[in-house]
Motif scaffolding. Structure first.
Motif, mmCIF file in Angstrom:
data_model
loop_
_atom_site.group_PDB
_atom_site.id
_atom_site.type_symbol
_atom_site.label_atom_id
_atom_site.label_comp_id
_atom_site.label_asym_id
_atom_site.label_seq_id
_atom_site.Cartn_x
_atom_site.Cartn_y
_atom_site.Cartn_z
ATOM 1 N N ILE A 179 0.839 -1.196 0.000
ATOM 2 C CA ILE A 179 0.000 0.000 0.000
ATOM 3 C C ILE A 179 0.873 1.244 0.000
ATOM 4 O O ILE A 179 1.842 1.341 0.755
ATOM 5 N N SER A 180 0.510 2.195 -0.840
ATOM 6 C CA SER A 180 1.223 3.463 -0.908
ATOM 7 C C SER A 180 0.307 4.583 -0.416
ATOM 8 O O SER A 180 -0.863 4.648 -0.801
ATOM 9 N N VAL A 181 0.859 5.448 0.420
ATOM 10 C CA VAL A 181 0.146 6.648 0.867
ATOM 11 C C VAL A 181 1.026 7.845 0.565
ATOM 12 O O VAL A 181 2.196 7.881 0.977
ATOM 13 N N GLY A 182 0.491 8.826 -0.161
ATOM 14 C CA GLY A 182 1.283 10.017 -0.451
ATOM 15 C C GLY A 182 0.919 10.657 -1.768
ATOM 16 O O GLY A 182 -0.171 10.442 -2.311
ATOM 17 N N THR A 183 1.860 11.435 -2.310
ATOM 18 C CA THR A 183 1.598 12.205 -3.525
ATOM 19 C C THR A 183 2.521 11.828 -4.680
ATOM 20 O O THR A 183 2.643 12.577 -5.645
ATOM 21 N N ASN A 184 3.176 10.678 -4.591
ATOM 22 C CA ASN A 184 4.046 10.196 -5.672
ATOM 23 C C ASN A 184 5.126 11.223 -6.032
ATOM 24 O O ASN A 184 5.129 11.793 -7.130
ATOM 25 N N PRO A 185 6.075 11.479 -5.134
ATOM 26 C CA PRO A 185 7.048 12.551 -5.356
ATOM 27 C C PRO A 185 8.008 12.308 -6.512
ATOM 28 O O PRO A 185 8.619 13.260 -6.999
ATOM 29 N N THR A 186 8.149 11.059 -6.955
ATOM 30 C CA THR A 186 9.047 10.811 -8.090
ATOM 31 C C THR A 186 8.565 11.553 -9.332
ATOM 32 O O THR A 186 9.352 12.094 -10.110
ATOM 33 N N PHE A 187 7.231 11.590 -9.520
ATOM 34 C CA PHE A 187 6.659 12.256 -10.693
ATOM 35 C C PHE A 187 6.115 13.639 -10.347
ATOM 36 O O PHE A 187 5.952 14.486 -11.233
ATOM 37 N N ASP A 188 5.790 13.860 -9.086
ATOM 38 C CA ASP A 188 5.347 15.162 -8.604
ATOM 39 C C ASP A 188 4.162 15.703 -9.406
ATOM 40 O O ASP A 188 4.129 16.875 -9.783
ATOM 41 N N ASP A 189 3.182 14.833 -9.683
ATOM 42 C CA ASP A 189 2.019 15.288 -10.443
ATOM 43 C C ASP A 189 0.701 14.831 -9.813
ATOM 44 O O ASP A 189 -0.327 14.812 -10.473
ATOM 45 N N VAL A 190 0.759 14.447 -8.544
ATOM 46 C CA VAL A 190 -0.451 14.052 -7.828
ATOM 47 C C VAL A 190 -0.798 15.186 -6.868
ATOM 48 O O VAL A 190 -0.023 15.489 -5.953
ATOM 49 N N PRO A 191 -1.953 15.853 -7.047
ATOM 50 C CA PRO A 191 -2.250 17.063 -6.287
ATOM 51 C C PRO A 191 -2.640 16.839 -4.830
ATOM 52 O O PRO A 191 -2.626 17.782 -4.039
ATOM 53 N N ARG A 192 -2.999 15.615 -4.461
ATOM 54 C CA ARG A 192 -3.438 15.355 -3.088
ATOM 55 C C ARG A 192 -2.888 14.021 -2.623
ATOM 56 O O ARG A 192 -2.503 13.175 -3.437
ATOM 57 N N ARG A 193 -2.864 13.844 -1.318
ATOM 58 C CA ARG A 193 -2.469 12.543 -0.773
ATOM 59 C C ARG A 193 -3.475 11.499 -1.220
ATOM 60 O O ARG A 193 -4.681 11.737 -1.227
ATOM 61 N N GLN A 194 -2.976 10.344 -1.606
ATOM 62 C CA GLN A 194 -3.878 9.278 -2.003
ATOM 63 C C GLN A 194 -3.417 7.945 -1.435
ATOM 64 O O GLN A 194 -2.242 7.744 -1.140
#
Length: 314
Positions: A242-257
């Motif tokens: 399970i992943s929680v966060g904003t996917n910092p590698t791509f930095d294109d997820v606007p909210r925590r998911q």
């Protein structure tokens, strides 16, 4: 369990009752201890068991600047209280009108007038009524007038600790990603429930498809990071990373998911399903990787680690 969402819904002949009052945020093992005592008292007298709680944290009205996030939302709290096998919950709207009622008015109108209380269950530091003037001692005085008794329940201290169980402690552990420790205080695994929605489908492109939960879930989400756990769909438990966060590698997820990769599965179609993601153990924090290859290698290592935590064969 019957849910009364206002006093008018309580039948005139309801009761007699044994009542416990509180926020019950998270319905942790401290709350559960109060409920067990309430059930014991009710069984001895033939009364009904009633939890009295609120539709929001009172601080949301009294001190919104310091009001913490709820451990669980209102509907989840009602489900958890129902799981305790009590007769009813009275869910009061905590607004300015309720906050301005004196302790004496609260007892007279709600506890005695509506619920016909015979025994009150409270913690030692319980306060209620306008300005928090109500206390266990005042309750005893009012009980002598109205014909009910007061049972003070001691705090719960987990074995090996000198700190009492509280919703504040649960929040602190979730903020640290310490889900196994939080589960100990909750008396159940940490979990969130929400609808599976379409995401960027990047996990599928990388060979690790995920079920992405909607922004609205029913409980406080633990700290950003990677966890071993389970995705539960219609009673079926699927081992997951399970992943929680904003996917910092791509930095294109606007909210925590919250997104769960079901181990060993690549073609599950869960879109539109309401699922529960259950967190067993945090594996690592969320970090940005230098390129796709490094990210894929780490995801592969995370999957292996999740299998080990969950007791699965590689």
């Amino acid at each position: 369990m019957i849910v009364f969402r206002n006093l008018e819904e309580v039948p005139a002949d309801f009761g007699p009752s044994v009542v416990a009052i509180g926020k019950f945020d998270g319905v942790h093992i401290g709350h559960q201890a109060v409920i067990r005592r309430m059930k014991e008292d009710a069984a001895a007298s033939g009364a009904r068991t009633v939890a009295v709680t609120f539709d929001r944290n009172p601080l949301a009205v009294l001190r919104p600047d310091i009001c913490p996030d709820n451990v669980v939302d209102i509907e989840r709290k009602l489900e958890l209280l129902s799981d305790q096998d009590i007769d009813a919950t009275l869910l009061l709207t905590f607004d300015k009108a309720l906050s301005s009622r004196t302790a004496e008015e609260f007892v007279d109108e709600i506890l005695v007038g509506a619920l016909h209380v015979k025994t009150m269950l409270v913690g030692r530091d319980f306060r209620f009524g306008k300005g928090g003037a109500g206390s266990p001692d005042l309750l005893r005085e009012l009980g002598a007038v109205h014909g009910f008794t007061v049972d003070v329940v001691e705090d719960v201290y987990p074995e090996g600790t000198d700190r009492r169980v509280s919703s504040t402690w649960v929040r602190e552990l979730l903020d640290d990603g310490a889900v196994s420790e939080a589960a100990r205080l909750l008396g159940r695994p940490v979990s969130v429930t929400g609808e599976v929605v379409h995401g960027l489908k990047r996990g599928r492109e990388l060979g690790f498809p995920t079920a992405n939960l909607s922004e609205t879930v029913d409980a406080l989400i633990p700290a950003d990071g990677i966890y071993a756990g389970w995705l539960i769909d219609d009673g079926m438990r699927h081992p997951s990373a399970i992943s929680v966060g904003t996917n910092p590698t791509f930095d294109d997820v606007p909210r925590r998911q919250v997104e769960a990769h079901v181990l060993g599965e690549t073609d599950l179609d869960l879109y539109g399903h309401v699922v529960t993601v259950e967190f067993t153990q945090r594996l690592r924090g969320m970090v940005a990787f230098d390129g796709i290859d490094a990210l894929v290698a780490q995801i592969d290592a995370d999957v292996t680690a999740a299998r080990s935590v969950l007791g699965l064969r590689s």
